[in-house]
Design a protein around this motif. Structure first.
Motif, PDB file in Angstrom:
ATOM      1  N   GLY B  79      11.772 -27.777 -33.495  1.00 13.70           N
ATOM      2  CA  GLY B  79      12.297 -27.846 -34.866  1.00 13.70           C
ATOM      3  C   GLY B  79      12.209 -26.529 -35.619  1.00 13.70           C
ATOM      4  O   GLY B  79      12.483 -26.471 -36.814  1.00 13.70           O
ATOM      5  N   LEU B  80      11.830 -25.461 -34.914  1.00  9.47           N
ATOM      6  CA  LEU B  80      11.697 -24.159 -35.576  1.00  9.47           C
ATOM      7  C   LEU B  80      13.052 -23.627 -36.013  1.00  9.47           C
ATOM      8  O   LEU B  80      13.189 -23.006 -37.065  1.00  9.47           O
ATOM      9  CB  LEU B  80      11.050 -23.178 -34.591  1.00  9.47           C
ATOM     10  CG  LEU B  80      10.829 -21.763 -35.089  1.00  9.47           C
ATOM     11  CD1 LEU B  80       9.826 -21.771 -36.235  1.00  9.47           C
ATOM     12  CD2 LEU B  80      10.311 -20.877 -33.959  1.00  9.47           C
ATOM     13  N   ALA B  81      14.067 -23.836 -35.204  1.00 12.30           N
ATOM     14  CA  ALA B  81      15.413 -23.325 -35.504  1.00 12.30           C
ATOM     15  C   ALA B  81      16.396 -24.200 -34.741  1.00 12.30           C
ATOM     16  O   ALA B  81      16.296 -24.306 -33.521  1.00 12.30           O
ATOM     17  CB  ALA B  81      15.531 -21.871 -35.052  1.00 12.30           C
ATOM     18  N   ASP B  82      17.316 -24.831 -35.455  1.00  7.18           N
ATOM     19  CA  ASP B  82      18.264 -25.743 -34.809  1.00  7.18           C
ATOM     20  C   ASP B  82      19.676 -25.476 -35.289  1.00  7.18           C
ATOM     21  O   ASP B  82      19.883 -24.760 -36.262  1.00  7.18           O
ATOM     22  CB  ASP B  82      17.899 -27.203 -35.122  1.00  7.18           C
ATOM     23  CG  ASP B  82      16.638 -27.639 -34.407  1.00  7.18           C
ATOM     24  OD1 ASP B  82      16.618 -27.578 -33.174  1.00  7.18           O
ATOM     25  OD2 ASP B  82      15.669 -28.021 -35.096  1.00  7.18           O
ATOM     26  N   ASP B  83      20.628 -26.108 -34.598  1.00  4.19           N
ATOM     27  CA  ASP B  83      22.039 -26.007 -34.983  1.00  4.19           C
ATOM     28  C   ASP B  83      22.507 -24.555 -35.011  1.00  4.19           C
ATOM     29  O   ASP B  83      23.303 -24.167 -35.872  1.00  4.19           O
ATOM     30  CB  ASP B  83      22.276 -26.685 -36.348  1.00  4.19           C
ATOM     31  CG  ASP B  83      22.022 -28.193 -36.286  1.00  4.19           C
ATOM     32  OD1 ASP B  83      22.310 -28.787 -35.237  1.00  4.19           O
ATOM     33  OD2 ASP B  83      21.522 -28.753 -37.270  1.00  4.19           O
ATOM     34  N   LEU B  84      21.974 -23.739 -34.110  1.00  8.42           N
ATOM     35  CA  LEU B  84      22.370 -22.336 -34.003  1.00  8.42           C
ATOM     36  C   LEU B  84      22.998 -22.098 -32.642  1.00  8.42           C
ATOM     37  O   LEU B  84      22.738 -22.832 -31.688  1.00  8.42           O
ATOM     38  CB  LEU B  84      21.137 -21.434 -34.145  1.00  8.42           C
ATOM     39  CG  LEU B  84      20.374 -21.546 -35.457  1.00  8.42           C
ATOM     40  CD1 LEU B  84      19.084 -20.758 -35.378  1.00  8.42           C
ATOM     41  CD2 LEU B  84      21.229 -21.052 -36.610  1.00  8.42           C
ATOM     42  N   ARG B  85      23.759 -21.033 -32.569  1.00  7.61           N
ATOM     43  CA  ARG B  85      24.346 -20.706 -31.276  1.00  7.61           C
ATOM     44  C   ARG B  85      23.256 -20.180 -30.354  1.00  7.61           C
ATOM     45  O   ARG B  85      22.238 -19.649 -30.806  1.00  7.61           O
ATOM     46  CB  ARG B  85      25.465 -19.682 -31.454  1.00  7.61           C
ATOM     47  CG  ARG B  85      26.758 -20.131 -30.785  1.00  7.61           C
ATOM     48  CD  ARG B  85      27.867 -19.167 -31.088  1.00  7.61           C
ATOM     49  NE  ARG B  85      28.249 -19.266 -32.468  1.00  7.61           N
ATOM     50  CZ  ARG B  85      29.329 -19.928 -32.887  1.00  7.61           C
ATOM     51  NH1 ARG B  85      30.123 -20.504 -32.021  1.00  7.61           N
ATOM     52  NH2 ARG B  85      29.627 -19.992 -34.164  1.00  7.61           N
ATOM     53  N   LYS B 283      23.221 -30.167 -27.080  1.00 12.24           N
ATOM     54  CA  LYS B 283      22.739 -29.582 -28.344  1.00 12.24           C
ATOM     55  C   LYS B 283      23.082 -28.098 -28.426  1.00 12.24           C
ATOM     56  O   LYS B 283      23.404 -27.585 -29.493  1.00 12.24           O
ATOM     57  CB  LYS B 283      21.231 -29.805 -28.460  1.00 12.24           C
ATOM     58  CG  LYS B 283      20.643 -29.340 -29.782  1.00 12.24           C
ATOM     59  CD  LYS B 283      19.344 -30.060 -30.075  1.00 12.24           C
ATOM     60  CE  LYS B 283      18.786 -29.623 -31.415  1.00 12.24           C
ATOM     61  NZ  LYS B 283      18.057 -28.348 -31.321  1.00 12.24           N
ATOM     62  N   LEU B 284      23.028 -27.405 -27.275  1.00 13.31           N
ATOM     63  CA  LEU B 284      23.383 -25.984 -27.257  1.00 13.31           C
ATOM     64  C   LEU B 284      24.854 -25.778 -26.883  1.00 13.31           C
ATOM     65  O   LEU B 284      25.296 -24.650 -26.689  1.00 13.31           O
ATOM     66  CB  LEU B 284      22.467 -25.227 -26.293  1.00 13.31           C
ATOM     67  CG  LEU B 284      20.975 -25.215 -26.672  1.00 13.31           C
ATOM     68  CD1 LEU B 284      20.132 -24.668 -25.533  1.00 13.31           C
ATOM     69  CD2 LEU B 284      20.743 -24.395 -27.937  1.00 13.31           C
ATOM     70  N   ALA B 285      25.597 -26.899 -26.773  1.00 15.93           N
ATOM     71  CA  ALA B 285      27.028 -26.846 -26.462  1.00 15.93           C
ATOM     72  C   ALA B 285      27.303 -26.108 -25.159  1.00 15.93           C
ATOM     73  O   ALA B 285      28.312 -25.407 -25.019  1.00 15.93           O
ATOM     74  CB  ALA B 285      27.824 -26.231 -27.621  1.00 15.93           C
TER      75      ALA B 285
END
Lengths: 663, 663
Positions: B79-85, B283-285
């Protein structure tokens, strides 16, 4: 200091209001059915008092979750049949079972089970579509949850209505009875464009407008539905239903998997809410809905579980996570549908999709007190980072489990407190469900053991004459046959030419039944296929009586048109052995001394055989008649010089097995 | 009657043996670390006695689940960093944080947290890859779980090794120390082909062969990786590593998202086990791995969660469900990857993929006693139908939750009994994790508040001269410039022609920093782009000193090569304002009375401006030198007749903002 009914204090309040306000040490004051105030704990505790003060330290307080599309009574069919293709699942299992079992008691019980499961996972509102929807409404209101209850309208008879007119009348009555209820919003639910008619859709629209209630419908769930629709109407589904005026009503469109961009714009222009149902769309292989496009274009998209028989649960946190995951892979972009948007879709945006965002979907004073509280201190959701303000959304969507929900309030009333349900006794529900499941099991096991019932379950059957007289012989040329047709006592009534492709599904003891799927390709004078007919024939092990020169088969024989593809029957029957026979057949309908008979000249293509087979056949209800015909066939054979020891007494399919055809 | 250590009785035993035997009222006898017997309860109770008899009525007893690919210490980064490329997530957040915080204590704590979470969800074996893997091994062995522990080998320095030689040596030592342990199987884990070298891969292979241990590696996770590989080696990843002899070892290949059919056949021929990681890949596409093809071709495929920072949990039941769902939508076929296969992938087939199926993966006498017991009487998993023998698999995969697991035994020892962990104290773990998270938060918050740190975190920076003297004037034709270049005191050293595309990321108070991403396209004599260079320059708000005819800027200025695409920096920096400037530039490196200076003739393309700008610039470390140059520039301007009031004292980017360029 004002007295209120309850205070939730010291939690992280995730308001999901238009500013996405998050209050780290936050509190909510509940008065009656509504939220009186939301703010920092210190402020709320200064302004309000209550006997009931709940410490939510380490918890997040979120709006009660919204399940935007489901069929709640189907909890009672959960796990009944899985990993099957949509048609086998629906027409082979769901519909026959529903036709047999669905009644008001079934619906009430199924609804209570669903409510228990949904409350446990933080859901306070759901949007339903089923039969006997008044029973869904009754059970839901008793439990104290909020629901939009859509009475299903179909063009064919359903468990609760013999005709669509009856269904509409039932729906009108239901709406009139429940209109204005504090928890239940009645709705009209024409099942889908392909299962209704233009007239039904327009009647449903009128009903929705008359009472100003939502209209709930399945739209573009499968590629097949869309391509069928395009073929029939020369346009996709959305413009078609728009043309019918459907969007004059407050529409909730479930699925919307196969839409083009134009259709998405149409939904947006017309304020249609969409329910995305990711688990169901994956499990039934319907596809991945273009949610990222919908959100960009501005459509309000909620998330639904669909019925628990195609999911197989009602877990909205898992559903929201899956929605986020799918959007990312679908757009090749991990920034698509971030956690905050996913939570929005199951709270405020979900409420908007259901046309009830004036009531619920966010934690704001004046809105109904529909609230879920999640314990965020579980091992699987630890540690906590505070750098990123979106981290709380990420924790809820990507790591929380529905079982982390500890408290649920709906319309100001406690439905779950410290994981104890207030309005439902789960042990009783488990017992009652067990009884229903056993009845369904008994019904289906009996059916599965009996191929006739299994065939009956999916369509009409006709019983054929009990006796068949038949004889068959191999001939090198067709000369003997021509001689037979020239016999003075033979009158040729009609002649056909076709190719026959047979697939036999064979079953073992006790009945040794056999289902034949036959495709007849009729050949015209030019040698082209002019018509194709498919049908199913069920026979059980024949009782044979052998005559010197013919066989009389006495057996139960049923047939029905085969309206579904071979693949359907293959997956539905799951036969022990499968065999294939194909042949080219010239058939003469003749009368021999006034008795109707068939004469066939067959060339076997598979299993391949040189030369021809000549076959003489007749069917009758009477044993005496059968015996008489057996003698006549003996005469006919003698006339063309076929000895009785040249006869082939087996069926072609037996030949196929001997030749080692496909099994 | 034989005495054993424990008896689990009256549960539904789902053996996952080769015959998929299910024992409805079944029992298991545990003796030492192994399963002594499996059978109907009546038979087992007749043959065995034990002091410890556990009634599993209403429960299913399954093999302990197997997580085939993870990085367990990353629980501490959940949960440190999400929804990022991927690159922003990995190079912007994960790697800098790991470089700062990962040490043996971090790894041990993260492992314990992961073990607690995994035991709670029925997992008994996991396959790990991380740094300080001996600490993973130590913590895991203390907890009593089974693991394949892969020490990471990278070509660049890592938190535990300054060089790959050091990493290999550390790995060899680790393997030598742990080889033969009853719970831990040490392994070598070259991270991936693109993060290692041919030499590293071949050294790792040799090490794996020397000790007969597994080799764990990431293969073909992203389309980018595969296309880069194809470009560099003119073949896909799998044939390349095969050519290097990697598959001589017992390989476990994680991800395998982007493989062609030939590569899948190669994996099968070489007995390579695959770990499918559906949540992480979504999640990482990264994409959807071709699992249905792999299974058809006969590859052993397990399922992994990947690290909990990209998932964000370690829930194997959810992971298996997702694997089943994805395969269906990927193949357009809901019969793909049925529930039984999904359970197989996290039990017996998973064990085979990890090359340990002789030890674990099924409930059979002689195998290790690794067992999970699930309570199947929860509301979300009710009712039960018995018609379909596969229904139990369907209930486990499609409806059970990991929180329904009640007992876990590993290697004959109880790790969880009635939901209580035996070997871990979760409250202590929660506290310890909180401390680490706070430290990480402090580190990252400081870094985020300071663009320089943020830039430093992702690569090297060079500091530029502190003073810049610059002057700029608009001219209608280039005539004045040509006159300046012809000045007797001017010597032209070099001339360049290029187009410059600048993107400015601007930040607000307190430092008003600005990062410029500049692309220089060098133009050759033919007018073609011969070379492209990109770099980043960070400046903070300039302190200006205005001279009559020039400006001296004193500021800290750092630059670094921009090795990643513009998009990376846009997502990483998340600037408040973004502006764009592009221009065509002719640049002369000159000496004026011996002092090096630049003269630019610029034609602004965006924001578009007619005519030209002439610019004279110089940079220096010395304020005195700057002042001297300012006077010289004044002389030069006077020479070509540019008045000081015609000077443009702003930078182009300020012009861009005034012209309302993109924000």
């Amino acid at each position: 200091m004002e007295n209120v009914d309850s205070l939730l204090v010291h939690g992280t309040v995730v308001t999901m209001d238009a500013d996405y306000r998050i209050i780290p040490d936050g509190a909510i004051a509940i008065r009656g059915d509504s939220i009186a105030a939301v703010g920092p704990s210190a402020d709320i505790l200064e302004a309000y008092s209550a006997e009931d003060v709940v410490n939510c330290e380490g918890h997040v307080i979120i709006p009660g979750l919204i399940n935007a599309h489901t069929h709640v009574p189907m909890t009672l069919l959960r796990g009944l049949a899985d990993d099957l293709r949509l048609d086998v699942w629906l027409m082979g299992y769901m519909m026959p079972t529903e036709q047999q079992f669905v009644n008001p008691e079934f619906v009430e019980l199924g609804t209570r089970i669903a409510c228990a499961e949904m409350i446990r996972s933080g859901v306070t509102t759901f949007n339903d579509m089923y039969y006997f929807e008044e029973s869904v409404a009754k059970a839901t209101a008793e439990v104290g949850m909020r629901a939009i209850c859509g009475q299903t309208i179909l063009k064919f008879p359903s468990p609760d209505s013999e005709s669509y007119e009856a269904a509409l009348e039932r729906c009108r009555q239901f709406i009139a009875n429940w209109h204005g209820h504090p928890l239940i919003i009645p709705a009209v639910a024409p099942h889908a464009p392909y299962t209704t008619t233009d007239q039904i859709l327009s009647d449903c629209r009128d009903l929705a407008l008359e009472f100003d209630i939502p209209l709930h419908i399945h739209i573009a769930e499968t590629a097949q539905e869309v391509s069928d629709h395009r073929e029939e109407y020369e346009m996709p589904v959305v413009p078609w239903v728009k043309k019918l005026g459907l969007f004059d009503a407050k529409v909730i469109a479930a699925h919307c998997v196969h839409l083009d961009r134009g259709e998405i714009h149409t939904l947006e222009h017309n304020g249609v809410g969409v329910s995305h149902n990711p688990s169901s769309n994956l499990k039934l292989a319907s596809g991945i809905a273009p949610i990222t496009d919908m959100l960009k274009i501005g459509v309000s998209v909620g998330i639904g579980t669909d019925g628990p028989a195609s999911n197989n649960d009602l877990d909205m946190i898992e559903e929201a996570r899956l929605a986020a995951f799918l959007a990312k892979v679908d757009t090749d972009d991990p920034t698509s549908l971030p956690a905050r948007t996913a939570l929005d879709m199951i709270t405020r945006m979900g409420a908007k999709a259901l046309h009830i965002d004036h009531l619920v979907g966010s934690l704001e004073p004046g809105k109904r007190a529909d609230i879920a509280v999640i314990d965020m201190r579980r091992m699987h959701n630890w540690p906590v980072f505070s750098r990123d303000p979106n981290a709380v959304y990420s924790r809820i969507i990507y790591a929380a489990k529905s079982t982390d929900v500890v408290h649920v309030v709906c319309n100001g009333a406690w439905l779950m407190r410290d994981n104890i349900l207030s309005t439902l006794d789960e042990s009783i529900l488990l017992e009652q469900a067990t009884e229903v499941a056993q009845e369904i099991d008994t019904f289906l096991i009996a059916r599965e053991g009996d191929i006739l019932s299994k065939l009956l379950a999916i369509g009409g059957l006709e019983r054929e004459e009990s006796f068949e007289v038949q004889v068959k012989a191999h001939i090198d040329t067709r000369e003997p046959l021509d001689r037979l047709l020239a016999h003075p006592d033979v009158v040729v009534v009609k002649q056909n030419h076709y190719k026959q492709y047979d697939t036999y599904f064979e079953f073992g003891p006790p009945n040794y039944e056999r289902v034949r799927y036959r495709e007849d390709d009729y050949i015209d004078a030019m040698g082209n296929v002019e018509n194709i007919r498919t049908r199913l024939t069920l026979t059980s092990r024949e009782k044979e009586r052998e005559f010197p020169s013919a066989i009389i088969l006495s057996r139960s024989r049923f047939y029905s048109p085969a309206t579904r593809p071979l693949r359907f029957y293959r997956e539905y029957f799951q036969a022990e052995v499968e065999r294939e026979v194909s042949k080219e057949r010239l058939r003469w309908h003749i009368r021999y001394r006034g008795k109707p008979m068939y004469v066939n000249l067959d060339r076997l293509m598979s299993p391949q055989r040189d030369g021809f087979f000549v076959e003489v056949k007749s069917r009758t209800w009477s044993l005496k008649d059968a015996e008489e015909k057996a003698s006549m066939i003996a005469e006919m054979l003698a006339y063309i010089g076929i000895e009785s020891d040249a006869l082939l007494k087996q069926e072609y399919v037996t030949l196929a097995s001997k030749l080692g055809a496909s099994a």
